[in-house]
Each structure stands twice: as structure tokens, then as C-alpha cells.
Design a protein around this motif. Structure first.
Motif, mmCIF file in Angstrom:
data_model
loop_
_atom_site.group_PDB
_atom_site.id
_atom_site.type_symbol
_atom_site.label_atom_id
_atom_site.label_comp_id
_atom_site.label_asym_id
_atom_site.label_seq_id
_atom_site.Cartn_x
_atom_site.Cartn_y
_atom_site.Cartn_z
ATOM 1 N N CYS A 114 0.855 -1.194 0.000
ATOM 2 C CA CYS A 114 0.000 0.000 0.000
ATOM 3 C C CYS A 114 0.885 1.237 0.000
ATOM 4 O O CYS A 114 1.716 1.405 0.897
ATOM 5 C CB CYS A 114 -0.907 0.002 1.223
ATOM 6 S SG CYS A 114 -1.844 1.544 1.434
ATOM 7 N N MET B 204 -3.340 1.564 4.268
ATOM 8 C CA MET B 204 -4.610 1.116 3.696
ATOM 9 C C MET B 204 -5.784 1.935 4.226
ATOM 10 O O MET B 204 -6.820 1.405 4.639
ATOM 11 C CB MET B 204 -4.845 -0.378 3.966
ATOM 12 C CG MET B 204 -3.946 -1.269 3.145
ATOM 13 S SD MET B 204 -4.405 -2.999 3.237
ATOM 14 C CE MET B 204 -3.015 -3.749 2.357
ATOM 15 N N GLU C 227 -8.668 -0.762 0.163
ATOM 16 C CA GLU C 227 -7.842 -1.865 -0.347
ATOM 17 C C GLU C 227 -7.860 -1.900 -1.875
ATOM 18 O O GLU C 227 -7.684 -2.940 -2.495
ATOM 19 C CB GLU C 227 -8.328 -3.195 0.235
ATOM 20 C CG GLU C 227 -8.223 -3.271 1.749
ATOM 21 C CD GLU C 227 -8.544 -4.647 2.300
ATOM 22 O OE1 GLU C 227 -8.811 -5.572 1.490
ATOM 23 O OE2 GLU C 227 -8.534 -4.813 3.533
ATOM 24 N N CYS D 55 -5.756 -0.909 -4.062
ATOM 25 C CA CYS D 55 -4.482 -1.184 -4.747
ATOM 26 C C CYS D 55 -4.104 -2.669 -4.719
ATOM 27 O O CYS D 55 -2.978 -3.031 -5.051
ATOM 28 C CB CYS D 55 -3.351 -0.357 -4.138
ATOM 29 S SG CYS D 55 -3.390 1.374 -4.651
ATOM 30 N N CYS E 211 -4.146 4.785 -6.235
ATOM 31 C CA CYS E 211 -3.592 5.758 -5.287
ATOM 32 C C CYS E 211 -3.649 7.162 -5.885
ATOM 33 O O CYS E 211 -4.002 8.130 -5.202
ATOM 34 C CB CYS E 211 -2.160 5.379 -4.936
ATOM 35 S SG CYS E 211 -1.308 6.576 -3.872
#
Length: 407
Positions: A132, A137, A145, A147, A155
Motif C-alpha cells: 500500500c 490502507m 484496499e 491497490c 492511489c
């Protein structure tokens, strides 16, 4: 055994540094040689290897455009860190490398050196940076979550790093560069202080064979304070005052419960919390500021219970372990590794994160315990510490990890 330990800060800044210096001392007590690699800072402790440390980097300073570009490049790949780390490796020839937090100020560039010299490497995952880009996170106050499996563009899409397009972009580039270069493949074993982090890393695609769960530890032979029985009249939160820690939820629940609450620590939310308490004329919550050493230990040891109201995926918080060492019951949220510290209500209670009413119920249950029931909670907390969180227990496990890598 020669162990080269890496951590970007070489003074006590948080849990990672508490762990670093405790482990360094523990290893040296058992006859091992510990080699340091970190970042230069006027607050640093002395080190025989400080000449190899990277130059100080402070991303919060006001810098020129040119300097900002250089700093952004270093987040992705620092040639200075790589060169100095390689010089240290060649000068000391370590048997094992043990990484802690190294991203950004040092950068994953040092992983190339590890790969080049094929040195067995352990990484203690104090946070979720490996999977992350913003470490925790959490995006804009909510668990995130998106990614998962390396979809780092999320992001940037959500501006997860300090709500900044530029900072998120830099981290996204860092993420994809090291994903495609397979930089983290040079790490042999990943240690997670919580079982939750082990499962979360596996869920995000890290091979389960590479991950070992070993809880953090504290020295069990440190001087403990005397705990007067008549002083257990207040509840305590101690730690960083930031959004993800759930301190505002805690204050609101304390007001509803009318219990005495002490809050110890500092951080970006400090002024906001103080204004909230002042504006609402709250009398049963006291902000005590930063405390450390025996003063902090006294506050912890004399509390009725320690509260862990986190609203993010907490790992294995040292505040909880310090509380257990002093026989303090815990009240914690249901996120991350916190529930692992509370055993079937035997040493405390778990509440639904962000739920003020549920936290109030936990306070009410604690207040309604009779003396015998409460003392059982105290003893159980101490028993948990002795069973899982002592330096003796930790050394056996970490030595096995090191030894298995050298076979």
C-alpha cells in the motif's frame, strides 16, 4: 553472527525505532555483532557506522523546485543510499540483513545491493508499505484496499498520499518501478508483528512461505513501578494524535460514559482535539501532552485500562504491549492486530471501530466489574505478556529465522 540492521530513523521516533534499538540490544547481549544503516540526524544516537548513513532528508521542509525534484527522485530510487549501503556491505560483510522502515528517506534502491551480493534478508513489516503506497490502507478517513495486486493507479485516482496529486503521483511511480523490477523479491523472509498483517500480505499476493508472524517484544527485566490499588480511577490513551487513531471517537464515548479519561501524546490532531474539548466544555477528558520514561510508565501502570480506539489496520502496537507488561486490561477496536491482544474478554473488551455506543458499552462493562473480576483481568494481561511478548520468547524465534536462512 553479523547482522546489518536498517531503519531510516536512528532515534526513538515511534514503534519501529523502539523495536530496532530493543532488538539491537538483545542481539548484542547474545554475542552477535550489529551493524547500523540509517539517515543522519542531529537527534541520532551514536553509531560506529554513522559515516555510512545517508544525508538527512526532511520532506516537510520548504525546498526549492530543484530540491523538490531531487527529493522526489530519491523516493523512487536513491543512488546515494545504494552507494553508501554497498560500501557498508563490502566493509563489514554481514551474514544477515534485517530491514525495518527504509522506504522514502533511504528508498528500495538498497534492495539492488542485497540482490547483487545475495545476502539473506529479513524484513519486519511495521506497516503495509510493501503493498500500500500510503502505508496504512486508509484513504480519506476510510479503510481502502483498492491497490490490491499492485493496482497502484488507484492511489493517484484517489489522491491517497496526503490528498496531493503530486505526492500520490511520486508514490505511484515508486510502486510501479519496484513492482516491475521485482525489487522486493530480494527479501527472503518477512516478519509481521500481527497475524492480521500476515494474512493481509498474503491476500495482497505475497507468498505465504515468505511470511512469519512473530509478535513484538519488550524487555521483561525493566524496572516496574509500584501500582497503588486506589489509583485505578482513570482510563488512558497514549500514542499519536492523528485521524486514524480514533481519538475523537474515544472522547465522545468517554463523555457519554462519564468516565475519567487521560489522553497522552502529540500529533497533527492535537489542536483540533483541544478545541473540541474546550468548545464542548468537557471536564472528564484531560489532554496531558507528550510523556515518556518513568512518567509515562506511571500513568500506564496506574490506569484502570488502556484504550486502543484505532480506525485503521493497526499492527502490533507497543502501547498495548506496554500495558500488558504492567498488567493493564485493554479496550480495543476490532481492526487489524488489536483483537489478537484481547483474549475472549479475559483481559479486556473489543468494540466495533468508530462505534461510540459500542465503546461506551465496554466502559460500562469495565465499570461494573467487581474487585475479583477486575483482578483476574489484570493477572491475565500480565500472563499474556509473559507468554508472548518477552525478549526471551522473541530471541528464540528471531534466531531460528536467521539460522534457517543461513543453512
Amino acid at each position: 553472527m553479523k547482522i546489518l540492521m536498517v531503519n531510516k530513523f536512528f532515534y526513538i521516533k515511534g514503534g519501529s525505532e523502539t523495536y530496532y534499538f530493543s532488538l539491537k540490544k538483545l542481539l548484542e547481549q547474545h554475542g552477535h555483532e550489529v551493524i547500523d544503516f540509517s539517515m543522519k540526524d542531529k537527534r541520532n544516537f551514536p553509531s560506529d557506522y554513522s559515516e555510512y548513513f545517508v544525508n538527512n532528508v526532511d520532506y516537510n521542509d520548504k525546498n526549492t523546485i530543484l530540491k523538490k525534484i531531487q527529493l522526489a527522485k530519491n523516493i523512487i530510487y536513491s543512488t546515494e543510499a545504494k552507494t553508501k549501503f554497498e560500501n557498508l556491505v563490502k566493509a563489514t560483510r554481514p551474514d544477515i540483513i534485517h530491514l525495518n522502515i527504509f522506504q522514502h528517506q533511504i528508498s528500495p534502491s538498497i534492495l539492488d545491493v542485497i540482490k547483487k551480493y545475495r545476502i539473506p534478508t529479513v524484513y519486519t513489516a511495521h506497516d503495509l508499505k510493501m503493498v500500500c503506497l500510503n502505508y496504512k490502507m486508509m484513504s480519506h478517513g476510510k479503510i481502502c484496499e483498492k491497490c490490491m495486486h499492485g493496482h497502484y493507479f488507484q492511489c493517484l485516482k484517489n489522491r491517497c498520499v496526503k490528498d496531493s496529486f503530486v505526492k500520490s503521483s511520486i508514490n505511484v511511480i515508486e510502486g510501479y518501478v519496484h513492482k516491475f523490477r521485482k525489487s522486493y523479491d530480494s527479501i527472503s523472509t518477512i516478519i509481521t508483528p500481527s497475524l492480521f498483517y500476515k494474512k493481509k500480505l498474503e491476500q495482497f499476493g505475497i507468498e505465504k512461505e515468505r511470511i512469519v508472524h512473530i509478535p513484538n517484544f519488550l524487555e521483561s527485566d525493566t524496572e516496574c513501578i509500584q501500582i497503588p490499588e486506589n489509583l485505578k480511577k482513570y482510563y488512558l490513551y497514549f500514542g499519536r494524535l492523528s485521524e486514524e487513531k480514533g481519538v475523537l471517537t474515544l472522547i465522545k464515548a468517554a463523555v457519554k460514559s462519564k468516565i475519567e479519561m487521560y489522553i497522552v501524546g502529540t500529533g497533527p490532531l492535537k489542536e483540533r482535539l483541544e478545541k473540541y474539548i474546550d468548545k464542548n466544555k468537557i471536564k472528564n477528558v484531560k489532554m496531558l501532552g507528550f510523556k515518556s520514561g518513568i512518567e509515562l510508565k506511571t500513568l500506564v501502570g496506574n490506569s484502570k485500562a488502556v484504550i486502543l480506539p484505532s480506525e485503521w489496520y493497526e499492527n502490533g502496537p507497543y502501547s498495548a504491549i506496554e500495558a500488558l507488561q504492567l498488567g493493564r486490561p485493554l479496550i480495543g477496536s476490532d481492526l487489524g492486530g488489536i483483537p489478537e491482544l484481547i483474549f475472549e474478554n479475559k483481559n479486556g473488551y473489543i468494540f466495533k471501530n468508530k462505534d461510540i455506543s459500542d465503546l461506551k458499552k465496554c466502559f460500562d462493562k469495565m465499570e461494573n466489574l467487581n474487585a475479583s473480576e477486575y483482578q483476574k483481568m489484570e493477572r491475565y494481561s500480565k500472563d499474556i505478556f509473559d507468554k508472548y511478548y518477552t525478549s526471551k520468547v522473541y530471541y528464540k524465534k528471531i534466531f531460528k529465522v536467521y539460522s534457517d536462512l543461513l543453512i
